[in-house]
Design a protein around this motif. Sequence first.
Motif, PDB file in Angstrom:
ATOM      1  N   SER A  94      40.756  52.824  49.666  1.00 17.22           N
ATOM      2  CA  SER A  94      41.837  53.079  48.699  1.00 17.22           C
ATOM      3  C   SER A  94      43.040  53.679  49.387  1.00 17.22           C
ATOM      4  N   ARG A  95      44.204  53.458  48.785  1.00 17.83           N
ATOM      5  CA  ARG A  95      45.372  54.220  49.226  1.00 17.83           C
ATOM      6  C   ARG A  95      45.033  55.699  49.073  1.00 17.83           C
ATOM      7  N   PHE A  96      45.614  56.561  49.917  1.00 19.16           N
ATOM      8  CA  PHE A  96      45.350  57.999  49.767  1.00 19.16           C
ATOM      9  C   PHE A  96      46.203  58.512  48.612  1.00 19.16           C
TER      10      PHE A  96
ATOM     11  N   GLU B 211      39.409  43.899  58.888  1.00 16.74           N
ATOM     12  CA  GLU B 211      38.719  45.172  59.137  1.00 16.74           C
ATOM     13  C   GLU B 211      38.115  45.710  57.833  1.00 16.74           C
ATOM     14  N   ILE B 212      38.915  45.658  56.744  1.00 18.75           N
ATOM     15  CA  ILE B 212      38.404  46.158  55.456  1.00 18.75           C
ATOM     16  C   ILE B 212      37.237  45.288  54.988  1.00 18.75           C
ATOM     17  N   ASN B 213      37.391  43.995  55.159  1.00 19.57           N
ATOM     18  CA  ASN B 213      36.315  43.060  54.807  1.00 19.57           C
ATOM     19  C   ASN B 213      35.017  43.475  55.535  1.00 19.57           C
TER      20      ASN B 213
ATOM     21  N   LEU C 111      44.799  59.891  42.343  1.00 16.28           N
ATOM     22  CA  LEU C 111      44.132  59.185  41.235  1.00 16.28           C
ATOM     23  C   LEU C 111      42.911  58.391  41.710  1.00 16.28           C
ATOM     24  N   LYS C 112      42.792  58.223  43.010  1.00 12.66           N
ATOM     25  CA  LYS C 112      41.585  57.553  43.555  1.00 12.66           C
ATOM     26  C   LYS C 112      40.515  58.604  43.895  1.00 12.66           C
ATOM     27  N   ASP C 113      40.848  59.854  43.732  1.00 13.06           N
ATOM     28  CA  ASP C 113      39.960  61.005  43.916  1.00 13.06           C
ATOM     29  C   ASP C 113      39.160  61.027  45.231  1.00 13.06           C
TER      30      ASP C 113
ATOM     31  N   ALA D 206      38.503  54.797  53.841  1.00 10.74           N
ATOM     32  CA  ALA D 206      39.464  53.934  54.531  1.00 10.74           C
ATOM     33  C   ALA D 206      40.646  53.678  53.618  1.00 10.74           C
ATOM     34  N   GLY D 207      41.831  53.820  54.155  1.00 15.20           N
ATOM     35  CA  GLY D 207      43.002  53.571  53.324  1.00 15.20           C
ATOM     36  C   GLY D 207      44.253  53.601  54.150  1.00 15.20           C
ATOM     37  N   GLY D 208      45.334  53.291  53.505  1.00 12.73           N
ATOM     38  CA  GLY D 208      46.611  53.305  54.214  1.00 12.73           C
ATOM     39  C   GLY D 208      47.507  54.379  53.650  1.00 12.73           C
ATOM     40  N   SER D 209      48.475  54.790  54.451  1.00 19.31           N
ATOM     41  CA  SER D 209      49.499  55.671  53.905  1.00 19.31           C
ATOM     42  C   SER D 209      50.829  55.201  54.471  1.00 19.31           C
TER      43      SER D 209
ATOM     44  N   ARG E 135      42.044  57.140  37.332  1.00 19.91           N
ATOM     45  CA  ARG E 135      42.834  56.185  36.553  1.00 19.91           C
ATOM     46  C   ARG E 135      42.950  54.936  37.386  1.00 19.91           C
ATOM     47  N   GLU E 136      42.982  53.793  36.746  1.00 20.75           N
ATOM     48  CA  GLU E 136      42.992  52.569  37.543  1.00 20.75           C
ATOM     49  C   GLU E 136      43.711  51.464  36.796  1.00 20.75           C
ATOM     50  N   GLY E 137      44.405  50.599  37.542  1.00 21.46           N
ATOM     51  CA  GLY E 137      44.970  49.394  36.944  1.00 21.46           C
ATOM     52  C   GLY E 137      43.809  48.455  36.697  1.00 21.46           C
ATOM     53  N   PHE E 138      43.660  47.434  37.544  1.00 27.40           N
ATOM     54  CA  PHE E 138      42.480  46.582  37.399  1.00 27.40           C
ATOM     55  C   PHE E 138      41.390  47.010  38.381  1.00 27.40           C
ATOM     56  N   GLY E 139      41.811  47.443  39.562  1.00 32.04           N
ATOM     57  CA  GLY E 139      40.816  47.834  40.571  1.00 32.04           C
ATOM     58  C   GLY E 139      40.327  46.623  41.339  1.00 32.04           C
ATOM     59  N   LEU E 140      41.262  45.924  41.998  1.00 33.51           N
ATOM     60  CA  LEU E 140      40.870  44.716  42.738  1.00 33.51           C
ATOM     61  C   LEU E 140      39.923  45.026  43.882  1.00 33.51           C
ATOM     62  N   VAL E 141      39.988  46.257  44.370  1.00 35.06           N
ATOM     63  CA  VAL E 141      39.101  46.625  45.471  1.00 35.06           C
ATOM     64  C   VAL E 141      37.634  46.636  44.985  1.00 35.06           C
ATOM     65  N   VAL E 142      37.449  46.884  43.712  1.00 37.83           N
ATOM     66  CA  VAL E 142      36.098  46.809  43.123  1.00 37.83           C
ATOM     67  C   VAL E 142      35.650  45.344  43.075  1.00 37.83           C
ATOM     68  N   THR E 143      36.577  44.469  42.693  1.00 36.33           N
ATOM     69  CA  THR E 143      36.273  43.020  42.667  1.00 36.33           C
ATOM     70  C   THR E 143      35.841  42.575  44.066  1.00 36.33           C
ATOM     71  N   GLU E 144      36.592  43.033  45.073  1.00 41.76           N
ATOM     72  CA  GLU E 144      36.294  42.657  46.464  1.00 41.76           C
ATOM     73  C   GLU E 144      34.903  43.163  46.869  1.00 41.76           C
ATOM     74  N   ALA E 145      34.607  44.396  46.484  1.00 44.26           N
ATOM     75  CA  ALA E 145      33.315  44.991  46.855  1.00 44.26           C
ATOM     76  C   ALA E 145      32.169  44.253  46.176  1.00 44.26           C
TER      77      ALA E 145
ATOM     78  N   GLU F 209      41.343  36.411  54.154  1.00 44.42           N
ATOM     79  CA  GLU F 209      40.766  37.234  55.239  1.00 44.42           C
ATOM     80  C   GLU F 209      40.024  38.441  54.676  1.00 44.42           C
ATOM     81  N   LYS F 210      40.492  38.952  53.556  1.00 38.17           N
ATOM     82  CA  LYS F 210      39.880  40.134  52.945  1.00 38.17           C
ATOM     83  C   LYS F 210      38.475  39.844  52.404  1.00 38.17           C
ATOM     84  N   ASN F 211      38.245  38.579  52.050  1.00 39.06           N
ATOM     85  CA  ASN F 211      36.999  38.277  51.326  1.00 39.06           C
ATOM     86  C   ASN F 211      36.117  37.211  51.949  1.00 39.06           C
TER      87      ASN F 211
HETATM   88  N1  UDP Z   1      43.968  47.922  50.301  1.00 39.39           N
HETATM   89  C1  UDP Z   1      44.321  47.611  51.597  1.00 39.39           C
HETATM   90  N2  UDP Z   1      44.452  48.621  52.508  1.00 39.39           N
HETATM   91  C2  UDP Z   1      44.254  49.928  52.160  1.00 39.39           C
HETATM   92  C3  UDP Z   1      43.886  50.230  50.830  1.00 39.39           C
HETATM   93  C4  UDP Z   1      43.765  49.202  49.919  1.00 39.39           C
HETATM   94  O1  UDP Z   1      44.502  46.420  51.947  1.00 39.39           O
HETATM   95  O2  UDP Z   1      44.393  50.765  53.007  1.00 39.39           O
HETATM   96  C5  UDP Z   1      43.869  46.803  49.352  1.00 39.39           C
HETATM   97  C6  UDP Z   1      42.518  46.654  48.691  1.00 39.39           C
HETATM   98  O3  UDP Z   1      41.657  45.897  49.502  1.00 39.39           O
HETATM   99  C7  UDP Z   1      42.938  45.922  47.410  1.00 39.39           C
HETATM  100  C8  UDP Z   1      44.290  46.517  47.099  1.00 39.39           C
HETATM  101  O4  UDP Z   1      44.789  47.042  48.310  1.00 39.39           O
HETATM  102  O5  UDP Z   1      43.113  44.545  47.641  1.00 39.39           O
HETATM  103  C9  UDP Z   1      44.202  47.652  46.096  1.00 39.39           C
HETATM  104  O6  UDP Z   1      44.213  47.132  44.832  1.00 39.39           O
HETATM  105  P1  UDP Z   1      43.610  47.942  43.614  1.00 39.39           P
HETATM  106  O7  UDP Z   1      43.862  47.118  42.393  1.00 39.39           O
HETATM  107  O8  UDP Z   1      42.178  48.296  43.881  1.00 39.39           O
HETATM  108  O9  UDP Z   1      44.389  49.327  43.589  1.00 39.39           O
HETATM  109  P2  UDP Z   1      45.938  49.731  43.668  1.00 39.39           P
HETATM  110  O10 UDP Z   1      46.168  50.194  45.083  1.00 39.39           O
HETATM  111  O11 UDP Z   1      46.752  48.517  43.289  1.00 39.39           O
HETATM  112  O12 UDP Z   1      46.066  50.888  42.716  1.00 39.39           O
END
Ligand code: UDP
Length: 409
Positions: A224-226, A292-294, A229-231, A253-256, A309-319, A194-196
């Motif tokens: 990004s999560r709030f 919605e994020i998609n 490190l996501k600045d 956009a992000g979750g907390s 700082r970042e692990g892999f940054g899957l959100v970048v892959t998605e973008a 659904e995300k992609n």
């Molecule tokens: N994501 C999400 N809702 C949010 C924020 C992020 O579903 O409010 C998803 C985002 O689409 C991605 C993952 O969470 O699939 C974040 O992975 P990423 O490796 O970018 O960062 P992490 O949060 O693991 O540091």
Amino acid sequence: MKDLDRYVTIIGKPEIDEIKSLGKYLKGRRVHHINSTKSGGGVAEILQRLVPLMESLGIKATWDAIEGNAEFFDVTKMIHNAMHGQEVDFSPEQMEILEQTNRQNEKLLDEPADITIIHDPQPLPLVTFRREKKRPIWLWRCHIDLSEADYRVWGALRHYVEQFDGSLFHLPEYSKGLGIPQYILPPAIDPLSEKNMELTLEEVQTTVDNFGIDPEKPYIIQVSRFDRLKDPVGVIEAFRMVQEWHDVQLVLAGGSASDDPEGVKVLQEVREAADNDPDIHILDLPPTSHIEINALQRGARIIIQKSLREGFGLVVTEAMWKGKPVIGGAVGGIKTQVIHNVTGFLASTIEGTAYRIRQLLANPGLSDRLGHAAKEYIRSNFLLPSYLKNWLLLLLQQEHMGERITFLD
Ligand code: UDP
């Protein structure tokens, strides 16, 4: 349609045929994944898709999660933080909790398996049963950046890791000096999730409207999560510089989570920095907002990931998979994905980020070029079927090594 065939239109028949032929060599093999949760988090998300795809090739893939009480998960959370570099006190009692819970999960290994894949540190001590349970090949799949792991915790766990036949890391710099082979296997996204998945223009527009974003003005987004490190505040500062020249909007956009006091605090800081600017949209989304994020990503003119700082940054892959021009912080796995001026832009400062936003806003041709290259780069490297193929190659290699060892015995 068979599971894997659904990807033909995305990565082409030759690649799918290749995966199928590799799969033939592993038909009937029992591959057992073990992690610590069936839902929530990236590991569960990827296993939910990887295991059925393996099964569709005739591999007897199974997946279990170890069970533990709250005390156990407190210990494993502390281990997780320590692996990420946080200094912690790791007591012998905590080590005993980890070992005891793993002993209680020993029954998970009762069914025979040819290849046992342990994910992350929580089920690590299960490896001590490898002889007793007569399971020949064991791999440790680490989803964490270990480069700055707390030496006490890593020191206490390392002897488990060295009982495996091999270890797998996302990136070379995340690995550790180990006495067993190390393999590099970056993660992947599922283009059909659904995300992609593809969305219609109408679906995108409806979502954008529902969030109160002005459809007449372009917008830039960071998802990004709030988390500091996501600045996110740095993104707002860069946006302010851009606003002097362009009539644009910013979406953060992000979750907390309610159990993450830091997230709530950072969200508050972000709101203060936005100062009620009607062109800045701060969206606090529930964790189920995949479509919605998609849609928000697809509707954006530019996607930012200004991580410090970042692990892999899957959100970048998605973008990137959505063919969008991405401006990413030059850190962690973002550097693996964004090749500067080829598949996106890397920027290390607020000024640099603002400069690249302006450059892209002024030059739609450049955005198209970067976005197109980005999508193709992800197609070739970071989609689920390629991830499966890499797994198959690794499993085959392990089998051959196993045969050699048996022969030498
Ligand atoms: N994501 C999400 N809702 C949010 C924020 C992020 O579903 O409010 C998803 C985002 O689409 C991605 C993952 O969470 O699939 C974040 O992975 P990423 O490796 O970018 O960062 P992490 O949060 O693991 O540091």
